[in-house]
Design a protein around this motif. Structure first.
Motif, short mmCIF file in Angstrom:
data_model
loop_
_atom_site.label_atom_id
_atom_site.label_comp_id
_atom_site.label_asym_id
_atom_site.label_seq_id
_atom_site.Cartn_x
_atom_site.Cartn_y
_atom_site.Cartn_z
N MET A 23 59.32 48.01 21.00
CA MET A 23 60.36 48.90 21.50
C MET A 23 61.75 48.31 21.25
O MET A 23 62.69 49.04 20.92
CB MET A 23 60.15 49.21 22.98
N GLU A 24 61.90 47.00 21.41
CA GLU A 24 63.19 46.36 21.12
C GLU A 24 63.55 46.55 19.65
O GLU A 24 64.70 46.84 19.32
CB GLU A 24 63.15 44.88 21.46
N SER A 25 62.58 46.42 18.76
CA SER A 25 62.84 46.61 17.34
C SER A 25 63.26 48.04 17.03
O SER A 25 64.19 48.26 16.25
CB SER A 25 61.60 46.25 16.52
N LEU A 26 62.60 49.01 17.65
CA LEU A 26 62.99 50.40 17.43
C LEU A 26 64.43 50.64 17.86
O LEU A 26 65.21 51.29 17.16
CB LEU A 26 62.06 51.35 18.18
N VAL A 27 64.80 50.12 19.01
CA VAL A 27 66.16 50.32 19.52
C VAL A 27 67.18 49.59 18.64
O VAL A 27 68.21 50.15 18.25
CB VAL A 27 66.28 49.86 20.99
N TYR A 58 64.72 62.30 10.01
CA TYR A 58 64.54 62.28 11.47
C TYR A 58 63.28 63.09 11.78
O TYR A 58 63.07 64.16 11.23
CB TYR A 58 65.74 62.91 12.17
N MET A 59 62.44 62.55 12.65
CA MET A 59 61.19 63.23 13.01
C MET A 59 61.20 63.50 14.51
O MET A 59 61.30 62.57 15.31
CB MET A 59 59.98 62.37 12.67
N ILE A 60 61.07 64.75 14.90
CA ILE A 60 61.12 65.14 16.30
C ILE A 60 60.02 64.46 17.10
O ILE A 60 60.23 64.05 18.24
CB ILE A 60 61.08 66.67 16.47
N TRP A 61 58.83 64.31 16.52
CA TRP A 61 57.74 63.68 17.27
C TRP A 61 57.99 62.18 17.43
O TRP A 61 57.60 61.59 18.42
CB TRP A 61 56.38 63.96 16.65
N GLY A 62 58.67 61.55 16.47
CA GLY A 62 59.05 60.14 16.63
C GLY A 62 60.02 59.98 17.77
O GLY A 62 59.92 59.05 18.59
N ASP A 63 61.00 60.90 17.85
CA ASP A 63 61.96 60.87 18.95
C ASP A 63 61.26 61.05 20.29
O ASP A 63 61.54 60.35 21.26
CB ASP A 63 63.01 61.98 18.78
N TYR A 64 60.31 61.99 20.33
CA TYR A 64 59.60 62.26 21.58
C TYR A 64 58.84 61.02 22.05
O TYR A 64 58.97 60.60 23.21
CB TYR A 64 58.63 63.44 21.42
N TYR A 65 58.03 60.44 21.17
CA TYR A 65 57.20 59.30 21.59
C TYR A 65 58.05 58.06 21.88
O TYR A 65 57.71 57.28 22.76
CB TYR A 65 56.11 59.01 20.57
N ASN A 66 59.15 57.91 21.17
CA ASN A 66 60.06 56.80 21.46
C ASN A 66 60.66 56.96 22.86
O ASN A 66 60.65 56.01 23.66
CB ASN A 66 61.17 56.75 20.41
N LEU A 67 61.15 58.13 23.17
CA LEU A 67 61.73 58.38 24.48
C LEU A 67 60.68 58.25 25.59
O LEU A 67 60.94 57.66 26.64
CB LEU A 67 62.38 59.77 24.52
N GLU A 68 59.50 58.78 25.34
CA GLU A 68 58.41 58.67 26.31
C GLU A 68 58.09 57.21 26.60
O GLU A 68 57.92 56.81 27.75
CB GLU A 68 57.17 59.39 25.78
N ALA A 69 58.01 56.38 25.58
CA ALA A 69 57.71 54.96 25.75
C ALA A 69 58.82 54.26 26.51
O ALA A 69 58.56 53.46 27.41
CB ALA A 69 57.49 54.30 24.39
N LEU A 70 60.07 54.56 26.16
CA LEU A 70 61.20 53.94 26.87
C LEU A 70 61.20 54.31 28.35
O LEU A 70 61.42 53.46 29.21
CB LEU A 70 62.53 54.35 26.23
N LEU A 71 60.92 55.56 28.64
CA LEU A 71 60.88 55.99 30.04
C LEU A 71 59.76 55.30 30.81
O LEU A 71 59.94 54.91 31.97
CB LEU A 71 60.72 57.51 30.12
N ARG A 72 58.62 55.12 30.18
CA ARG A 72 57.49 54.46 30.85
C ARG A 72 57.75 52.98 31.06
O ARG A 72 57.36 52.42 32.07
CB ARG A 72 56.21 54.67 30.05
N ILE A 73 58.41 52.35 30.11
CA ILE A 73 58.71 50.92 30.24
C ILE A 73 59.70 50.67 31.36
O ILE A 73 59.57 49.71 32.13
CB ILE A 73 59.25 50.35 28.91
N TYR A 74 60.69 51.54 31.47
CA TYR A 74 61.77 51.31 32.44
C TYR A 74 61.65 52.14 33.70
O TYR A 74 62.64 52.43 34.35
CB TYR A 74 63.12 51.53 31.76
N GLU A 75 60.43 52.52 34.08
CA GLU A 75 60.23 53.28 35.33
C GLU A 75 60.55 52.43 36.52
O GLU A 75 60.25 51.29 36.63
CB GLU A 75 58.77 53.74 35.45
#
Length: 75
Positions: A23-27, A58-75
């Motif tokens: 996730m750090e690499s993606l950001v 840009y891929m919408i599903w990449g954006d979705y899963y990236n955001l989903e992962a970030l939200l789960r990590i920082y809950e």
């Protein structure tokens, strides 16, 4: 973050570190933060690499899963 993993399993810490590094690499390397003209949250996605269909887009599903992962990590 990853609360469902059993802490007694030896690989649990390895998995948590791998998720954090990914996730750090993606950001740091693929995020469009501060790019006002960007059409997505992540750069350099591809619909079908071998078929050369949108090889750097840009891929919408990449954006979705990236955001989903970030939200789960920082809950």
């Amino acid at each position: 973050m990853l609360e469902h993993l059993d802490p007694s399993v030896a690989e649990t810490e390895f998995i948590k570190e791998a998720v954090t590094r990914s996730m750090e690499s993606l950001v740091l390397n693929y995020s469009t933060i501060n790019e006002t003209e960007a059409q997505g949250l992540l750069k350099h996605g591809s619909y079908h690499v071998r078929g050369n269909a949108s090889p750097d887009d840009y891929m919408i599903w990449g954006d979705y899963y990236n955001l989903e992962a970030l939200l789960r990590i920082y809950e």
